[in-house]
Design a protein around this motif. Structure first.
Motif, PDB file in Angstrom:
ATOM      1  N   SER A 107       9.986 -34.547   2.110  1.00 36.63           N
ATOM      2  CA  SER A 107      11.008 -33.575   2.508  1.00 36.63           C
ATOM      3  C   SER A 107      12.024 -33.373   1.398  1.00 36.63           C
ATOM      4  N   LEU A 108      12.396 -34.455   0.735  1.00 31.06           N
ATOM      5  CA  LEU A 108      13.335 -34.350  -0.383  1.00 31.06           C
ATOM      6  C   LEU A 108      12.760 -33.451  -1.464  1.00 31.06           C
ATOM      7  N   TRP A 109      11.465 -33.609  -1.735  1.00 31.27           N
ATOM      8  CA  TRP A 109      10.820 -32.799  -2.768  1.00 31.27           C
ATOM      9  C   TRP A 109      10.715 -31.328  -2.368  1.00 31.27           C
ATOM     10  N   SER A 110      10.115 -31.083  -1.190  1.00 27.60           N
ATOM     11  CA  SER A 110       9.791 -29.706  -0.809  1.00 27.60           C
ATOM     12  C   SER A 110      11.008 -28.893  -0.368  1.00 27.60           C
ATOM     13  N   GLN A 111      11.989 -29.551   0.266  1.00 26.01           N
ATOM     14  CA  GLN A 111      13.120 -28.823   0.825  1.00 26.01           C
ATOM     15  C   GLN A 111      14.349 -28.810  -0.082  1.00 26.01           C
ATOM     16  N   HIS A 112      14.392 -29.707  -1.059  1.00 25.88           N
ATOM     17  CA  HIS A 112      15.607 -29.821  -1.868  1.00 25.88           C
ATOM     18  C   HIS A 112      15.357 -29.768  -3.376  1.00 25.88           C
ATOM     19  N   ILE A 113      14.533 -30.673  -3.895  1.00 26.36           N
ATOM     20  CA  ILE A 113      14.374 -30.766  -5.348  1.00 26.36           C
ATOM     21  C   ILE A 113      13.739 -29.511  -5.932  1.00 26.36           C
TER      22      ILE A 113
END
Length: 318
Positions: A107-113
């Motif tokens: 989620s950190l990768w796909s939604q933020h980073i």
């Protein structure tokens, strides 16, 4: 003649750059349509040339990188480790809120980073020295920027805390991201229409969503939420939290950090997981409810551009 030749060469370079950008976009669309099935990290833009000295000037002086001499736009570091660090810091500075925690690595990768990457840059964890998202996050966990833990069931790395006073964040200067969201909502990239007027091009968005399964259907129905809809991680976790409040599962507990498990929530979380002869748990820590509930939902990948949307089974690549 020399002037005409130089002009012709310049036009050819511009044409080559445009063709390369078009090819990158086509590859992105093909890769995105496959969702998380391939297991490769999505490349979200064309790789630009880089000027490390200019990038350091941006961070130290707050000045915007120069666009002169580059047909592809802004100039950023070409070192993948540095690009990933820049996108992570931008995400922690502008996108990830404390209310979003705990947050799993996918989620950190796909939604933020990925949405926080520098303009015109490519993010590919496999091209970095880290190779894996878990190793990447471990570096910044050791530095004290974030707190992480490993999920015992899935093996995913989960971000549980952010040190907002860490030097990396305190000295960080945000920039306008590839999605145009450094200082609030802004227009996406533009392209000239047939009449010569620039019109906005909707950015490609890749988001992890969750579909309720039969195991958690009773929880959704109890709070009046649809069991047929798709939910973001935070929205799905809110359903579990609302149920706990509605059923007063925080009452008669040893302390305010745990919840009592009634039959409905216990079955939703553990039915089919607990082996025959083993006892079902009677309590769960509030901090663990989010991830425990999300594990019982079906992870899917939503790929959208403007009004067009495609949903595929499976999570985005980690």
């Amino acid at each position: 003649l020399d002037a005409l030749a130089a002009q012709d060469n310049g036009q050819k370079e511009d044409a080559n750059a445009a063709a390369a950008a078009a090819s990158d976009l086509e590859q992105l669309s093909d890769a995105s349509s496959s969702g998380g099935a391939t297991g490769s990290t999505p490349e979200l833009a064309a790789q630009p040339s880089s000027d490390q000295a200019e990038w350091h000037a941006v961070q130290q002086n707050g000045a915007a990188p120069s666009t002169s001499g580059s047909s592809r736009g802004l100039s950023w570091p070409d070192d993948m480790d540095k690009l990933l660090e820049v996108a992570l810091l931008q995400a922690l500075h502008r996108s990830v809120k404390d209310a979003d925690l705990p947050l799993n690595s996918s989620s950190l990768w796909s939604q933020h980073i990925t949405h926080s990457r520098p303009p015109g840059s490519t993010l590919d964890i496999k091209k970095s020295s880290h190779k894996k998202m878990s190793k990447f996050l471990q570096v910044y966990s050791k530095q004290g920027l974030i707190s992480t833990k490993e999920d015992k069931h899935s093996g995913n790395t989960i971000v549980t805390g952010i040190n907002r006073n860490h030097t990396l964040l305190a000295d960080y200067r945000p920039y306008k991201t590839a999605d145009g969201a450094a200082a609030g909502p802004q227009l996406a990239d533009t392209a000239p229409a047939s009449g010569g007027t620039a019109v906005p091009i909707a950015p490609l968005a890749i988001e992890e969503v969750y579909k309720p399964t039969k195991e958690v259907k009773a929880v959704f129905e109890a709070v009046g939420a649809s069991s047929d809809a798709l939910y973001s991680a935070s929205a799905a976790a809110a359903v579990a939290s609302d149920y706990a409040k509605q059923a007063q599962l925080d009452q008669m507990t040893p302390d305010n950090t745990v919840l009592v498990l009634d039959a409905t929530l216990c079955d939703a979380l553990y039915k089919g997981v607990i082996k025959k002869g083993e006892l079902y748990p009677t309590h769960i820590a509030k901090a663990e409810l989010r991830e425990a509930f999300l594990r019982r939902l079906q992870g899917q990948t939503c790929i959208s551009r403007g009004q067009q949307q495609v949903v595929r089974k499976g999570q985005p690549p980690t």
